[in-house]
Scaffold this active site. Structure first.
Site, short mmCIF file in Angstrom:
data_model
loop_
_atom_site.label_atom_id
_atom_site.label_comp_id
_atom_site.label_asym_id
_atom_site.label_seq_id
_atom_site.Cartn_x
_atom_site.Cartn_y
_atom_site.Cartn_z
N ARG A 81 47.61 26.08 98.51
CA ARG A 81 46.34 26.57 97.86
C ARG A 81 45.41 25.59 98.32
O ARG A 81 45.33 24.32 97.97
CB ARG A 81 46.61 26.55 96.33
CG ARG A 81 47.41 27.76 95.78
CD ARG A 81 47.25 27.75 94.35
NE ARG A 81 48.65 28.75 94.20
CZ ARG A 81 49.00 29.19 92.80
NH1 ARG A 81 48.43 28.46 91.98
NH2 ARG A 81 49.84 29.86 92.79
N SER A 136 46.86 32.84 93.03
CA SER A 136 47.18 33.25 91.54
C SER A 136 45.97 33.30 90.67
O SER A 136 45.21 34.04 90.75
CB SER A 136 48.12 32.01 91.36
OG SER A 136 48.73 32.50 89.67
N HIS A 137 45.93 32.41 89.69
CA HIS A 137 45.23 32.30 88.66
C HIS A 137 43.73 31.53 88.86
O HIS A 137 42.84 31.44 88.14
CB HIS A 137 45.59 32.11 87.32
CG HIS A 137 46.28 30.49 87.55
ND1 HIS A 137 47.53 30.22 88.15
CD2 HIS A 137 45.75 29.17 87.20
CE1 HIS A 137 47.62 29.01 88.55
NE2 HIS A 137 46.53 28.41 87.69
N ASP A 156 47.31 37.75 85.10
CA ASP A 156 46.64 36.85 86.07
C ASP A 156 46.17 37.70 87.21
O ASP A 156 46.56 38.73 87.56
CB ASP A 156 47.14 35.36 86.34
CG ASP A 156 48.49 35.39 87.16
OD1 ASP A 156 49.04 36.51 87.41
OD2 ASP A 156 48.76 34.44 87.86
N ASP A 175 47.35 37.54 90.50
CA ASP A 175 48.38 37.99 91.14
C ASP A 175 49.41 38.81 90.53
O ASP A 175 50.56 39.23 90.92
CB ASP A 175 48.92 36.97 92.01
CG ASP A 175 49.81 35.77 91.37
OD1 ASP A 175 49.25 35.31 90.23
OD2 ASP A 175 50.70 35.45 91.92
N ASP A 192 51.49 37.73 88.16
CA ASP A 192 52.86 37.05 87.67
C ASP A 192 52.95 36.70 86.43
O ASP A 192 53.77 36.26 85.62
CB ASP A 192 53.65 36.14 88.79
CG ASP A 192 52.63 35.09 88.99
OD1 ASP A 192 51.62 35.16 88.70
OD2 ASP A 192 52.96 34.23 89.88
N ARG A 193 51.85 36.50 85.73
CA ARG A 193 51.47 35.68 84.36
C ARG A 193 51.24 36.88 83.41
O ARG A 193 50.48 37.88 83.69
CB ARG A 193 50.35 34.90 84.28
CG ARG A 193 50.74 33.42 85.22
CD ARG A 193 49.67 32.30 85.13
NE ARG A 193 50.07 31.37 85.93
CZ ARG A 193 49.40 30.12 85.66
NH1 ARG A 193 48.64 29.87 84.79
NH2 ARG A 193 49.96 29.01 86.49
N THR A 206 59.24 22.75 86.51
CA THR A 206 58.18 23.56 86.74
C THR A 206 58.18 24.13 88.15
O THR A 206 58.20 23.67 88.89
CB THR A 206 56.85 22.64 86.59
OG1 THR A 206 56.84 22.09 85.25
CG2 THR A 206 55.67 23.80 86.56
N GLU A 209 58.36 30.20 81.46
CA GLU A 209 57.56 28.97 81.51
C GLU A 209 56.51 29.05 80.46
O GLU A 209 55.77 29.92 80.13
CB GLU A 209 56.81 28.56 82.88
CG GLU A 209 57.88 28.60 84.02
CD GLU A 209 57.05 28.41 85.08
OE1 GLU A 209 57.03 26.75 85.47
OE2 GLU A 209 56.66 28.85 86.00
N SER A 218 53.63 28.20 81.03
CA SER A 218 52.44 28.48 81.50
C SER A 218 52.08 30.02 81.81
O SER A 218 51.69 30.62 82.62
CB SER A 218 52.32 28.04 82.74
OG SER A 218 53.58 28.44 83.65
N LYS A 243 58.22 35.44 88.41
CA LYS A 243 57.79 35.94 87.19
C LYS A 243 56.91 37.27 87.07
O LYS A 243 56.30 37.33 88.36
CB LYS A 243 56.99 34.85 86.36
CG LYS A 243 56.00 34.26 87.13
CD LYS A 243 55.39 32.95 86.26
CE LYS A 243 54.15 32.43 87.07
NZ LYS A 243 54.25 31.42 88.27
C1 VG1 Z 1 51.26 25.91 87.30
C2 VG1 Z 1 52.07 26.02 86.09
C3 VG1 Z 1 53.63 26.45 86.35
C4 VG1 Z 1 53.51 27.75 87.45
C5 VG1 Z 1 52.54 27.40 88.60
C6 VG1 Z 1 52.65 28.74 89.47
O1 VG1 Z 1 51.85 24.80 88.10
O2 VG1 Z 1 52.11 24.82 85.06
O3 VG1 Z 1 54.65 26.54 85.30
O4 VG1 Z 1 54.89 28.02 87.71
O5 VG1 Z 1 51.40 27.20 88.05
O6 VG1 Z 1 51.97 29.89 88.56
P1 VG1 Z 1 51.41 23.32 87.94
O7 VG1 Z 1 51.88 22.57 89.03
O8 VG1 Z 1 49.79 23.42 88.19
O9 VG1 Z 1 51.45 22.87 86.67
V1 VG1 Z 1 51.25 31.24 89.37
O10 VG1 Z 1 50.72 32.32 88.45
O11 VG1 Z 1 49.95 30.16 90.12
O12 VG1 Z 1 52.07 31.70 90.69
CO CO Z 2 50.02 33.93 89.21
#
Ligand code: VG1
Ligand code: CO
Length: 560
Positions: free
Chosen positions: A22, A114-115, A286, A288, A290-291, A355, A374, A376, A387
């Site tokens: 990313r 993602s988000h 979110d 993509d 998955d959240r 995580t 999770e 998150s 997810k």
């Molecule tokens: C974050 C969350 C984690 C999740 C990841 C990807 O990671 O804490 O629980 O799996 O995002 O989610 P980090 O390393 O920033 O804490 V997503 O929806 O970006 O695929």
């Molecule tokens: Co996501």
């Protein structure tokens, strides 16, 4: 047509984080940058590459279409047999996982950050998923990263162009071998799977109501992300929900300027509409897909850790789990320990993993895990290996239809049986990286002192006794692989926990995450505000770590 070899230069830092590579869009737009990473992904497939089939799609963010075009050209030149591409380049992350599994492909490339916000001045991302449909495990992402460090050239066929807006199949012969691009409807396969998993008839009844029972009113917000077309098909076409209750369902390249992360801060629209409106249930997803965030009437908030525990406790109401049985539960380490209690009471296997969704995959593949989550805002099951936001929303509706109760009553019932794990996460975004590293080192030094164990920490009339403290490491029970340095943990005698980690999904600076989890079994406390109940422990954590001094921050940027 024949392929061309283009010489390139190495870009440093193409190291996938918690969930893929990313970076700012501007970084991906540098000459050869995206090509290099895609070439490294293909190289990493090794023997599997020639003639393989891969799925390609993303969350519709800016630069996604360019990336798809590049992947088609590079894949063609590298001997890939077939690409299955979502129409317009659109596939939610759970849809990619679904399609990889359904068509038994060798993997997929997911174009998403993602988000993280999207647009020319925001973020982009590329993630590789393996043939089980899940995010590549560490050994694969490390291999990809190693390859990027020495890459001298990549192969491409510059003049292959496929119209990705039209559902169609195109074949060309490359170096004497057939290469096919199938542009597929982005939602069909996913919707079919959801209809196999859930009791759509009973959810439909719930949402429609009848003479004796008013309709259960839902409000769904896609935050201008990829779930829009999926939400439209499932909730409007299949379940008959009025279109006025489906908000922000057109995927936009910049998410309409939103930060497409479904939490109380960034999904304020939904929270406010729920507070003021007649809705019984609200959900947001979110970028993509998955959240998920789940809200009850008047914006009653379901913390993701509770969401997982409640779904686990009610799993037998969902047809899929009636068929497959309940194999096991799991959560990521920082997630509150609510599901642990359901596992203990039901005598079901339980796992704690680091995580990131990639750590659940092996457990599912060997049939040890049915549902996991999770803190998150990630919840999912072994129906796929990601997810899944819409799955979580449908799971809740299926449970509500079965229980005939409101979201709030289901939670209150749950706490009465299991007690309540209060949870909060403080995020300090965009901190100076060096200071954040220094803080983590100093916390680690502190908690590793022999006399730290047994220490009594007091604040506002509460006392917590340190039982264990470490830098979390995990050994995968299936393949024995080890993940170290996954977060600093302080565990207390009463089960409460303080956890610190640095984010692995940011695109600049450091994000410090502080997680607080505390268990209460006095029913008088259940209905209290988490921030209030957790205040003593939060203050202990902030003082112990001297977070203010290290970061210069008085307050977190986001609280969830
Ligand atoms: C974050 C969350 C984690 C999740 C990841 C990807 O990671 O804490 O629980 O799996 O995002 O989610 P980090 O390393 O920033 O804490 V997503 O929806 O970006 O695929
Ligand atoms: Co996501």
């Amino acid at each position: 047509v024949t392929s061309l070899t283009v010489s390139t230069r190495v870009y440093e830092g193409q190291k996938p984080g918690t969930s893929g590579l990313r970076k700012a869009v501007k970084v991906f737009q540098q000459e050869h940058y995206t090509e290099n990473f895609v070439q490294a992904i293909l190289h990493a497939l090794g023997d599997q590459l020639t003639g393989c089939t891969l799925v390609v799609g993303g969350d519709g963010r800016f630069y996604g279409r360019e990336a798809v075009a590049k992947i088609i050209r590079i894949a063609a030149a590298n001997g890939v047999g077939k690409l299955i591409v979502g129409q317009n380049g659109i596939l939610s992350t759970p849809a990619v996982s679904t399609i990889i599994r359904k068509y038994k492909t060798q993997g997929g490339i997911v174009l998403t950050a993602s988000h993280n916000p999207g647009g020319p001045d925001a973020d982009f991302g590329i993630k590789f998923n393996c043939d089980n449909g899940g995010p590549a495990p560490d050994n694969v992402t490390n291999k990809i990263y190693e390859l990027t460090k020495t890459l001298q050239s990549y192969k491409i066929i510059p003049d292959i162009g496929v119209d990705i807006d039209k559902v169609q199949s195109t074949s060309v012969e490359v170096d004497g071998r057939p290469f096919t691009v199938d542009i597929i409807d982005s939602v069909n396969d996913y919707v079919e799977l959801m209809k196999e998993i859930f009791d759509f008839a009973s959810i439909r009844k719930l949402l429609q109501g009848n003479a004796d029972k008013p309709a259960f009113k839902v409000l769904i917000n896609s935050m201008n992300g990829v779930t829009g077309p999926y939400v439209k098909r499932i909730f409007s076409t299949e379940l008959g929900v009025d279109d006025t209750c489906l908000v922000n369902i057109k995927p936009l390249e910049d998410f309409g300027g939103l930060h497409p992360d479904p939490n109380l801060t960034y999904a304020k629209d939904l929270v406010n509409a729920m507070k003021e409106g007649p809705y019984d249930f609200g959900a947001a997803f979110d970028g993509d897909g998955d959240r998920n965030m789940i809200l009850g009437k008047k914006a009653f908030f379901v913390t993701p850790s509770d969401s997982l525990a409640v779904l686990a406790a009610n799993l037998k109401l969902i047809p899929y789990f009636q068929k497959t049985g309940v194999k096991g539960y799991a959560r990521s380490m920082p997630t509150a320990a609510a599901v642990d209690r359901v596992a203990a009471k039901d005598g079901v296997k339980f796992f704690e993993v680091p995580t990131g969704w990639k750590y659940f995959g092996n457990l599912m593949d060997v049939g040890d895990l049915s549902i996991c989550g999770e803190e998150s805002f990630g919840t999912g099951s072994d129906h796929i290996r990601e997810k899944d936001g819409i799955w979580a929303c449908l799971a809740w509706l299926n449970v509500i239809a079965g229980r005939g109760k409101s979201v709030e009553d289901i939670l209150l019932d749950h706490w009465k049986v299991y007690g309540r794990n209060f949870f909060t996460r403080y995020d300090y975004e965009n901190c100076d990286s060096a200071s954040a590293d220094k803080m983590m080192q100093s916390i680690e030094a502190l908690i590793q002192k022999p006399d730290f164990i047994g220490r009594k920490l007091q604040r506002e009339g509460k006392e917590y006794v340190v039982k264990q403290a470490d830098n979390y490491s995990y050994t995968d029970p299936v393949d024995g692989s080890k993940a170290t340095k996954q977060g600093l943990r302080i565990l207390f005698a009463d089960g409460s926990r303080i956890i610190f980690r640095l984010s692995g999904t940011g695109s600049s600076g450091a994000t410090i995450r502080m997680y607080i989890d505390s268990y209460e079994n006095d029913p008088a406390i259940f209905v209290k505000d988490a921030q209030l109940v957790l205040k003593p422990l939060i203050n202990i954590a902030l003082e112990l770590t001297e977070l203010r001094q290290h970061t210069g921050r008085d307050a977190p940027t986001v609280i969830t």
